[in-house]
Design an enzyme around this catalytic site. Structure first.
Site, PDB file in Angstrom:
ATOM      1  CB  ALA A 280      -0.935  -0.024   1.205  1.00 16.64           C
ATOM      2  N   GLY A 281       1.833   1.279  -0.938  1.00 23.02           N
ATOM      3  CA  GLY A 281       2.665   2.473  -1.104  1.00 23.02           C
ATOM      4  C   GLY A 281       2.043   3.387  -2.145  1.00 23.02           C
TER       5      GLY A 281
ATOM      6  CB  ALA B 146       1.403   8.290  -6.946  1.00 23.34           C
TER       7      ALA B 146
ATOM      8  CG  ASN C 228      15.894   4.586 -14.857  1.00 25.96           C
ATOM      9  OD1 ASN C 228      17.016   4.565 -14.373  1.00 25.96           O
ATOM     10  ND2 ASN C 228      14.804   4.764 -14.121  1.00 25.96           N
TER      11      ASN C 228
ATOM     12  CE  LYS D  57       8.980   4.039 -16.685  1.00 24.67           C
ATOM     13  NZ  LYS D  57       8.121   3.516 -15.657  1.00 24.67           N
TER      14      LYS D  57
ATOM     15  NE  ARG E 152       4.985   4.932   0.972  1.00 28.73           N
ATOM     16  CZ  ARG E 152       5.298   3.830   1.631  1.00 28.73           C
ATOM     17  NH1 ARG E 152       4.547   3.402   2.627  1.00 28.73           N
ATOM     18  NH2 ARG E 152       6.377   3.148   1.318  1.00 28.73           N
TER      19      ARG E 152
ATOM     20  CD  GLU F 276      12.329   0.300  -8.011  1.00 31.67           C
ATOM     21  OE1 GLU F 276      11.517  -0.588  -7.728  1.00 31.67           O
ATOM     22  OE2 GLU F 276      12.050   1.236  -8.785  1.00 31.67           O
TER      23      GLU F 276
ATOM     24  NE  ARG G  41       3.802  -0.452   7.259  1.00 32.21           N
ATOM     25  CZ  ARG G  41       3.617   0.865   7.228  1.00 32.21           C
ATOM     26  NH1 ARG G  41       3.535   1.554   8.356  1.00 32.21           N
ATOM     27  NH2 ARG G  41       3.518   1.516   6.098  1.00 32.21           N
TER      28      ARG G  41
HETATM   29  P1  NAP Z   1       6.496   2.522  -2.402  1.00 32.23           P
HETATM   30  O1  NAP Z   1       5.716   3.789  -2.283  1.00 32.23           O
HETATM   31  O2  NAP Z   1       7.775   2.387  -1.669  1.00 32.23           O
HETATM   32  O3  NAP Z   1       5.522   1.324  -2.013  1.00 32.23           O
HETATM   33  C1  NAP Z   1       5.950   0.004  -1.911  1.00 32.23           C
HETATM   34  C2  NAP Z   1       5.059  -0.671  -0.896  1.00 32.23           C
HETATM   35  O4  NAP Z   1       5.356  -2.074  -0.863  1.00 32.23           O
HETATM   36  C3  NAP Z   1       5.252  -0.153   0.529  1.00 32.23           C
HETATM   37  O5  NAP Z   1       3.999   0.241   1.030  1.00 32.23           O
HETATM   38  C4  NAP Z   1       5.788  -1.371   1.291  1.00 32.23           C
HETATM   39  O6  NAP Z   1       5.307  -1.493   2.601  1.00 32.23           O
HETATM   40  C5  NAP Z   1       5.180  -2.490   0.468  1.00 32.23           C
HETATM   41  N1  NAP Z   1       5.828  -3.792   0.716  1.00 32.23           N
HETATM   42  C6  NAP Z   1       7.120  -4.142   0.561  1.00 32.23           C
HETATM   43  N2  NAP Z   1       7.306  -5.434   0.910  1.00 32.23           N
HETATM   44  C7  NAP Z   1       6.088  -5.902   1.283  1.00 32.23           C
HETATM   45  C8  NAP Z   1       5.620  -7.156   1.750  1.00 32.23           C
HETATM   46  N3  NAP Z   1       6.433  -8.197   1.910  1.00 32.23           N
HETATM   47  N4  NAP Z   1       4.303  -7.293   2.038  1.00 32.23           N
HETATM   48  C9  NAP Z   1       3.447  -6.248   1.889  1.00 32.23           C
HETATM   49  N5  NAP Z   1       3.833  -5.035   1.462  1.00 32.23           N
HETATM   50  C10 NAP Z   1       5.136  -4.860   1.151  1.00 32.23           C
HETATM   51  O7  NAP Z   1       6.818   2.218  -3.943  1.00 32.23           O
HETATM   52  P2  NAP Z   1       6.122   2.799  -5.258  1.00 32.23           P
HETATM   53  O8  NAP Z   1       6.631   4.184  -5.523  1.00 32.23           O
HETATM   54  O9  NAP Z   1       4.648   2.593  -5.206  1.00 32.23           O
HETATM   55  O10 NAP Z   1       6.784   1.866  -6.362  1.00 32.23           O
HETATM   56  C11 NAP Z   1       6.358   0.536  -6.609  1.00 32.23           C
HETATM   57  C12 NAP Z   1       6.949   0.147  -7.982  1.00 32.23           C
HETATM   58  O11 NAP Z   1       6.323   0.943  -8.994  1.00 32.23           O
HETATM   59  C13 NAP Z   1       8.456   0.441  -8.087  1.00 32.23           C
HETATM   60  O12 NAP Z   1       9.096  -0.539  -8.848  1.00 32.23           O
HETATM   61  C14 NAP Z   1       8.497   1.776  -8.811  1.00 32.23           C
HETATM   62  O13 NAP Z   1       9.702   1.996  -9.540  1.00 32.23           O
HETATM   63  C15 NAP Z   1       7.305   1.633  -9.752  1.00 32.23           C
HETATM   64  N6  NAP Z   1       6.750   2.927 -10.194  1.00 32.23           N
HETATM   65  C16 NAP Z   1       6.431   3.889  -9.284  1.00 32.23           C
HETATM   66  C17 NAP Z   1       5.899   5.088  -9.728  1.00 32.23           C
HETATM   67  C18 NAP Z   1       5.508   6.187  -8.760  1.00 32.23           C
HETATM   68  O14 NAP Z   1       5.143   7.268  -9.208  1.00 32.23           O
HETATM   69  N7  NAP Z   1       5.566   5.986  -7.462  1.00 32.23           N
HETATM   70  C19 NAP Z   1       5.691   5.305 -11.108  1.00 32.23           C
HETATM   71  C20 NAP Z   1       6.018   4.298 -12.006  1.00 32.23           C
HETATM   72  C21 NAP Z   1       6.559   3.111 -11.541  1.00 32.23           C
HETATM   73  P3  NAP Z   1       5.649  -0.489   3.826  1.00 32.23           P
HETATM   74  O15 NAP Z   1       4.693   0.647   3.639  1.00 32.23           O
HETATM   75  O16 NAP Z   1       5.344  -1.319   5.012  1.00 32.23           O
HETATM   76  O17 NAP Z   1       7.083  -0.102   3.661  1.00 32.23           O
END
Ligand code: NAP
Length: 305
Positions: A10-11, A131, A188, A184, A133, A264, A37
């Protein structure tokens, strides 16, 4: 009755998807790391999505990985370095023919997850949505974009794409998802590490034109050798276009480093360097870039993988 969307993580992206699906009246359940959590989440009362400056709370139900309900559809929204372990825990709950949607950036984590769950169909995604947090369980929808989804081994689109349309998630089924992910990744590799090393916004790379051009040459060679000629086409021109179009932005890797978060790198530049070794290609600038980036991460006390 619609199939439940289980959302693992839930990130930022997990929240962006879960809240929009729930808002469309579709069944969604979050899977959080552990009981601590889950308790913290329940105290917050749900996920908050901030859109156009307006915050809205969505009380999406949540559980821990050791729940008992079978999982038919799983959106994997963890970072690339967490995906394999996180899915491993859920493998016993996956129904035969379950579908996983993998949102991870870069390459490498998707194949690792797919190898672990041969009974499931893994759909790879590449998203330009943005997006972040701004606190726990609260996400700001920062950049509208698009998500491409595809399955390299099975070109037929799943029927649940209708759920994405109902939820207002802009998307397209792509029969060339690997080309998109490679393209992509190359963009990057040409931009993000240099923004960390030169400590600049994307636009700062306009002053390092030669370095960018040399990297684009090596990345083009790599993509062609890896059987991805379409991803290699006019790479340098697109890199330059992206640098100009996003000149005022800080790259995602820059933001990770400045917020002292793990990057990453292993699934981006690290994956590219491994692929070049596998093909016995000599790409000195790409390898040097990886060494310089690792050295910088270590000097900052951050993980180098
Ligand atoms: P994030 O905000 O760090 O969210 C990741 C989530 O995964 C966190 O809430 C974390 O929990 C949870 N998690 C990790 N291990 C877990 C487990 N074993 N069980 C349950 N939950 C677990 O990451 P994000 O930005 O959403 O990115 C996710 C992927 O999408 C990445 O590969 C990123 O490169 C890609 N992406 C992101 C964006 C963007 O704008 N954010 C755009 C394009 C692509 P905790 O909260 O407990 O730490």
């Amino acid at each position: 009755m619609s199939t439940t969307w289980h959302v693992l993580g839930a990130g930022s992206l997990g929240t962006l998807w879960a809240t929009r699906l729930a808002r469309a009246g579709l069944p969604v359940r979050l899977i959080l790391r552990d009981t601590a959590r889950l308790q913290a989440y329940e105290m917050a009362g749900g996920l908050t999505l901030v859109e156009h400056g307006e915050a809205q709370l969505y009380p999406v139900p949540a559980e821990t990985p050791d729940g008992i309900e079978p999982i038919n559809r799983l959106l994997v929204a963890c970072k690339a370095y967490d995906a394999e372990k996180a899915v491993e825990q859920l493998a016993p709950r996956l129904s035969p023919g379950a579908e996983l949607i993998l949102l991870q950036n870069g390459l490498g984590s998707q194949d690792a997850v797919a190898a672990q769950v041969p009974q499931a169909r893994c759909i790879y995604a590449s998203s330009t949505e943005g997006a972040f947090r701004d606190s726990d369980w609260r996400v700001v929808f920062a950049g509208h974009g698009f998500t491409w989804l595809g399955d390299a081994g099975h070109p037929v689109a799943p029927i649940w794409l209708d759920d994405l349309s109902a939820a207002g998630i802009p998307h397209e089924w792509s029969t060339e998802i690997l080309t998109r992910l490679w393209r992509k990744l190359a963009l990057n590799c040409a931009i993000n590490p240099l923004t960390v090393l030169h400590d600049c916004r994307n636009g700062g790379l306009l002053e390092h034109h030669c370095e960018v051009a040399t990297l684009c040459g090596e990345l083009t060679e790599l993509l062609e050798r890896c059987g991805q000629p379409a991803a290699a086409e006019n790479l340098q021109q697109e890199v330059e276009r992206v640098i100009l179009a996003t000149a005022a932005n800080y790259s995602s890797m820059y933001q990770d480093v400045s917020n002292r978060r793990r990057t990453e790198i292993s699934y981006l530049l690290g994956y590219a360097c491994k692929a070049s070794d596998r093909h016995q290609l000599n790409l000195p600038h790409l390898n040097q870039l990886q060494q310089r980036l690792i050295a910088r991460l270590l000097s900052l006390g951050l993980p180098s993988d």
